[in-house]
Design a protein around this motif. Structure first.
Motif, PDB file in Angstrom:
ATOM      1  N   ILE A   1       1.022  -1.226   0.079  1.00 19.34           N
ATOM      2  CA  ILE A   1       0.004   0.074  -0.106  1.00 19.34           C
ATOM      3  C   ILE A   1       0.932   1.136   0.152  1.00 19.34           C
ATOM      4  N   ALA A   2       1.040   2.086  -1.336  1.00 21.05           N
ATOM      5  CA  ALA A   2       1.816   3.126  -1.383  1.00 21.05           C
ATOM      6  C   ALA A   2       1.292   4.018  -2.306  1.00 21.05           C
ATOM      7  N   ASP A   3       2.141   5.058  -2.384  1.00 12.68           N
ATOM      8  CA  ASP A   3       1.810   5.865  -3.369  1.00 12.68           C
ATOM      9  C   ASP A   3       2.559   5.549  -4.634  1.00 12.68           C
ATOM     10  N   GLY A   4       1.969   4.996  -5.788  1.00 12.77           N
ATOM     11  CA  GLY A   4       2.692   4.611  -6.535  1.00 12.77           C
ATOM     12  C   GLY A   4       3.600   5.612  -7.516  1.00 12.77           C
ATOM     13  N   ASP A   5       3.083   6.969  -7.690  1.00 18.60           N
ATOM     14  CA  ASP A   5       3.847   7.771  -8.460  1.00 18.60           C
ATOM     15  C   ASP A   5       5.199   7.879  -7.648  1.00 18.60           C
ATOM     16  N   GLN A   6       5.129   8.153  -6.293  1.00 16.93           N
ATOM     17  CA  GLN A   6       6.330   8.256  -5.294  1.00 16.93           C
ATOM     18  C   GLN A   6       7.118   7.207  -5.536  1.00 16.93           C
ATOM     19  N   ILE A   7       6.619   5.996  -5.206  1.00 15.21           N
ATOM     20  CA  ILE A   7       7.654   4.915  -5.300  1.00 15.21           C
ATOM     21  C   ILE A   7       8.339   4.563  -6.829  1.00 15.21           C
TER      22      ILE A   7
ATOM     23  N   SER B   1      14.299  10.453  -2.302  1.00 16.56           N
ATOM     24  CA  SER B   1      13.872   9.130  -2.155  1.00 16.56           C
ATOM     25  C   SER B   1      13.763   8.729  -0.912  1.00 16.56           C
ATOM     26  N   ARG B   2      14.907   9.029   0.121  1.00 18.88           N
ATOM     27  CA  ARG B   2      14.930   8.159   1.199  1.00 18.88           C
ATOM     28  C   ARG B   2      13.683   8.873   1.983  1.00 18.88           C
ATOM     29  N   SER B   3      13.236   9.999   1.790  1.00 23.65           N
ATOM     30  CA  SER B   3      12.280  10.531   2.794  1.00 23.65           C
ATOM     31  C   SER B   3      10.948  10.303   2.498  1.00 23.65           C
ATOM     32  N   LEU B   4      10.867   9.688   0.806  1.00 28.19           N
ATOM     33  CA  LEU B   4       9.532   9.016   0.385  1.00 28.19           C
ATOM     34  C   LEU B   4       9.391   7.864   1.036  1.00 28.19           C
ATOM     35  N   ALA B   5      10.703   7.025   0.881  1.00 28.75           N
ATOM     36  CA  ALA B   5      10.788   5.720   1.646  1.00 28.75           C
ATOM     37  C   ALA B   5      10.304   5.664   3.020  1.00 28.75           C
ATOM     38  N   ARG B   6      10.740   6.477   3.854  1.00 27.99           N
ATOM     39  CA  ARG B   6      10.493   6.673   5.248  1.00 27.99           C
ATOM     40  C   ARG B   6       8.849   7.159   5.419  1.00 27.99           C
ATOM     41  N   ASP B   7       8.428   8.050   4.691  1.00 22.16           N
ATOM     42  CA  ASP B   7       7.280   8.350   4.635  1.00 22.16           C
ATOM     43  C   ASP B   7       6.128   7.242   4.602  1.00 22.16           C
ATOM     44  N   HIS B   8       6.814   6.153   3.803  1.00 21.09           N
ATOM     45  CA  HIS B   8       6.006   5.138   3.607  1.00 21.09           C
ATOM     46  C   HIS B   8       6.310   3.881   4.859  1.00 21.09           C
ATOM     47  N   GLY B   9       6.975   4.269   5.747  1.00 22.13           N
ATOM     48  CA  GLY B   9       7.393   3.315   6.863  1.00 22.13           C
ATOM     49  C   GLY B   9       8.673   2.242   6.331  1.00 22.13           C
ATOM     50  N   GLY B  10       9.092   2.540   5.134  1.00 26.37           N
ATOM     51  CA  GLY B  10       9.912   1.859   4.839  1.00 26.37           C
ATOM     52  C   GLY B  10      11.575   2.547   5.114  1.00 26.37           C
ATOM     53  N   ASP B  11      12.461   2.079   4.186  1.00 27.41           N
ATOM     54  CA  ASP B  11      14.005   2.970   4.127  1.00 27.41           C
ATOM     55  C   ASP B  11      14.437   2.876   2.970  1.00 27.41           C
ATOM     56  N   LEU B  12      15.696   3.690   2.632  1.00 26.70           N
ATOM     57  CA  LEU B  12      16.323   3.483   1.487  1.00 26.70           C
ATOM     58  C   LEU B  12      17.776   3.435   1.986  1.00 26.70           C
ATOM     59  N   SER B  13      18.656   2.492   2.040  1.00 23.80           N
ATOM     60  CA  SER B  13      19.834   2.722   2.215  1.00 23.80           C
ATOM     61  C   SER B  13      21.032   2.090   1.446  1.00 23.80           C
TER      62      SER B  13
END
Ligand SMILES: Nc1ncnc2c1ncn2[C@@H]1O[C@H](COP(=O)(O)OP(=O)(O)OP(=O)(O)O)[C@@H](O)[C@H]1O
Ligand SMILES: [Mg+2]
Length: 667
Positions: A410-416, A497-509
């Motif tokens: 469940i995510a924002d398709g455009d952002q991902i 990208s990292r802040s979008l990932a974190r907004d989704h409860g995820g992470d980018l590393s």
């Protein structure tokens, strides 16, 4: 007259012990000589009798009293020196007349003479053992000396104060201050200079300033300048603000701003430099310029984005027709394998165009975050399509290792989609300078870590480029951090990208450097509960299921209406078409329909208007309405779809998409 003289502190009285004049050996000088001496000595000498009257006063005494001998000799002390001064003498008279020699020193107020500093010695005199008959008074006036002494002390105190203030200023000045003599040897080095140059004052005093604070390449020039000034040459640099380079003890150079001035003390010249470190100001100016450039780039991208969005939107309708017709053709050529393969190729190419158009629109659209089930693998495929040309022309092999049946998130398709694009673009840019094989591998998967409540999907983009230097590993996620040339990178990609990932409860590393080199970035996203069961691709209903349902297709563009009719009829539905909302309402009044597929934007009555009418007249049917939408949804249209809770289908769509939506609606 000074303060001290005015205050007139008590005079100091010292006992000189018991003695009497008669104890002095008999005179060796004759009387005349003695009296010449007494008259000419530069001290006051007088003799007073027991009645406190003057018996004798020498010329120095008379001069001081400012009276002739006739007004002094034989007169009472109080009459001559005044009551105030006499009061002082009276107190000690008894001691002196009883045989004690005394000395009195200090300020005293004389009538007509003001305050005077006097030292007076009182020596008792009496013949043999007999009573004391007279007292000899020897006096000296130290007033001028005392006043000068006082002045000097005041000046010294002032000097101390100003010295203390100046050293407080120098010691606490923010600017580094260095003073040299006229040969360039350091004589002062304040604490700010110690901090700025990382050197101790005691280590540098006496050394040549050029060797201590100047980069090697400027030293000869500086020394030549010093020699010129020493020889009386013009000092061109004095009093001017200058931008220079300075040298720290560790050998690092840094920019400074400096003012130099000259001070002449006792015929000697000293030079003082006041310096501030302007590294931060320089960095800030550079940073501002960078951000300005970044803004220009963003604005340019934004303008290009809206232009492309317009173009992409216009492509949607014809693209939907190419895609749809190709897939119908494919079915019709069931028994002509060659033609069927051609049609399939056309359909696939059109589908790719569709994905590219959609990705463009997603990037160009700025709208509030909208979450729904997103298939990560689809995102990767769309981005890969979009970048295919660039990758191919750069000779980069793109390898997709996508996990099958990856759950939707469940995510924002455009952002991902944007995150995936950023990673793939970075990888392409990183490979630009590489000789030999260029490779980017994209992997997806699912994981369940012990610390997480629910499984997460992950995506890895790994390239065999130069990788990220250890010092830059964390910095790559900082906004505006870029190692790319001006105009090539804004340094926002990974930060956003990292802040979008974190907004989704995820992470980018950034993953530890792989053994085979290059860089590897990893995105992970939690799956929301409802989406867990949903797998991609969604199971499609069997085409041509004997539903026998009646569908009304409403679209002002006849080609599209025809296309949808053909697709639906091919699946076994009974279909009628209407070219407007008004015509559709007329048809609904006379015939039964189980579902409506309608365009959202139509000239006279739009999709929303049709839905309101249908809701009023055929409430059950209103729940079975599917809206075909262009991609640039206005906020009003989006709000309508959300509140009406109607299904929607984005153009361009495939036959399978349309049938799946209709089937779900009728179910
Ligand atoms: N795959 C990679 N390999 C090596 N370095 C990378 C890679 N991806 C990113 N970097 C480093 O991280 C920096 C920041 O990346 P980021 O995407 O945030 O900005 P950018 O690519 O420089 O600019 P922008 O994405 O805004 O156009 C890059 O300048 C680069 O130094
Ligand atoms: Mg980037």
């Amino acid at each position: 007259m000074t303060e001290a003289a005015r205050a007139l502190p008590a005079r100091e009285l010292t006992s000189l012990g018991r003695m009497r004049w008669s104890d002095v050996p008999a005179p060796v000088l004759d009387e005349r000589l003695s009296s010449v001496l007494l008259e000419n000595i530069t001290a006051r000498i007088s003799v007073v009798d027991r009645r406190h009257c003057y018996l004798y006063a020498n010329r120095e005494t008379l001069d001081f009293l400012g009276r002739p001998a006739s007004e002094v000799i034989g007169r009472h002390l109080s009459e001559v020196v005044g009551d105030a001064a006499y009061a002082g003498y009276r107190l000690l008279a008894e001691r002196v007349f009883s045989g004690e020699a005394l000395r009195l020193e200090g300020w005293v107020d004389y009538p007509g003479r003001g305050a005077r500093y006097l030292r007076e010695t009182f020596i008792p005199y009496g013949p043999g053992d007999g009573p004391i008959e007279v007292v000899a008074v020897f006096g000296r006036d130290y007033t001028d000396l005392k006043l000068r002494e006082q002045e000097l002390a005041d000046k010294l105190a002032q000097l101390h104060t100003s010295e203390a203030l100046k050293s407080a200023i120098v010691d606490h000045a923010l600017a580094a201050l260095i003073t040299t003599d006229d040969t360039g040897r350091i004589v002062e080095f304040n604490p700010s200079a110690e901090a700025m140059f990382q050197r101790e004052r005691s280590d540098v005093v006496g050394r040549a300033v050029s060797a201590v604070v100047m980069p090697e390449r400027f030293r000869a020039m500086h020394e030549a300048g010093m020699r010129r000034m020493q020889a009386g040459g013009e000092a061109r640099v004095l009093g001017k603000r200058m931008q220079l380079h300075a040298l720290r003890a560790d050998g690092a150079e840094f920019p400074i701003e400096m003012v130099l001035w000259r001070t002449d003390i006792g015929g000697e010249a000293f030079y003082t430099a006041s310096m501030v470190d302007v590294t931060e100001a320089h960095d800030a100016a550079r940073e501002i310029e960078r951000q300005r450039e970044a803004l220009r780039q963003t604005e340019k991208l934004g303008a290009m984005g809206s232009l492309l969005a317009g173009v992409a939107h216009e492509l949607n309708n014809p693209l939907a027709i190419v895609m749809g017709r190709a897939s119908l053709l494919e079915e019709k050529c069931e028994h002509l394998p060659e033609l069927r393969a051609d049609a399939q190729r056309i359909r696939e190419a059109a589908e790719r165009c569709g994905r590219i158009v959609r990705t463009f629109l997603n990037m160009a659209r700025s709208r509030p975050s909208q979450r729904g089930p997103v298939a990560l693998n689809e995102m990767v495929r769309a981005a890969a399509d979009m970048l295919q040309y660039g990758y191919r022309t750069h000779g980069i092999e793109l390898e997709l290792r996508l996990a099958e049946a990856l759950p939707a998130v469940i995510a924002d398709g455009d952002q991902i989609g944007q995150v995936v694009m950023n990673l793939l673009v970075n990888a392409q840019q990183a490979l630009a300078g590489r000789e030999g094989e260029r490779r980017v591998r994209v992997q997806t998967g699912i994981e369940q870590r012990r610390e997480d409540r629910e499984p997460r999907v992950w995506l890895r983009v790994a390239d065999n480029g130069p990788g990220v230097l250890p010092a830059a590993r964390e910095r790559v996620f900082e906004p505006f951090f870029t190692t790319k040339a001006e105009g090539m990178g804004t340094g926002l990609g990974l930060a956003v990208s990292r802040s979008l990932a974190r907004d989704h409860g995820g992470d980018l590393s950034l993953e530890p450097r792989p053994a085979e080199g290059g860089a590897s970035f990893r995105l992970s996203l939690p799956i929301s509960g409802q989406a867990e069961a949903e797998t991609i691709p969604a199971p499609l209903p069997e085409p041509g299921a004997p539903l026998q349902a009646r569908v009304l297709v409403v679209d002002d563009e006849a080609e599209l209406a025809e296309l949808m009719r053909d697709m639906l009829e091919g699946a076994g539905y009974e279909v009628a078409t209407a070219e407007s909302g008004a015509v559709a309402l007329e048809m609904l009044a006379t015939a039964r329909f189980d579902a409506i597929v309608s365009d959202l934007r139509m000239p006279d009555m739009d999709g929303a208007g049709l839905w309101r009418e249908v809701t009023a007249r055929h409430p059950l049917l209103a729940r079975c309405m599917l809206f075909v939408t262009g991609d640039t949804l206005s906020p009003g249209a989006r709000e309508f779809l959300r509140s009406a809770r109607c299904a929607s289908l984005d153009k361009p769509f495939s036959k399978a998409d349309l049938l799946a939506k209709v089937a779900v609606m009728l179910d």
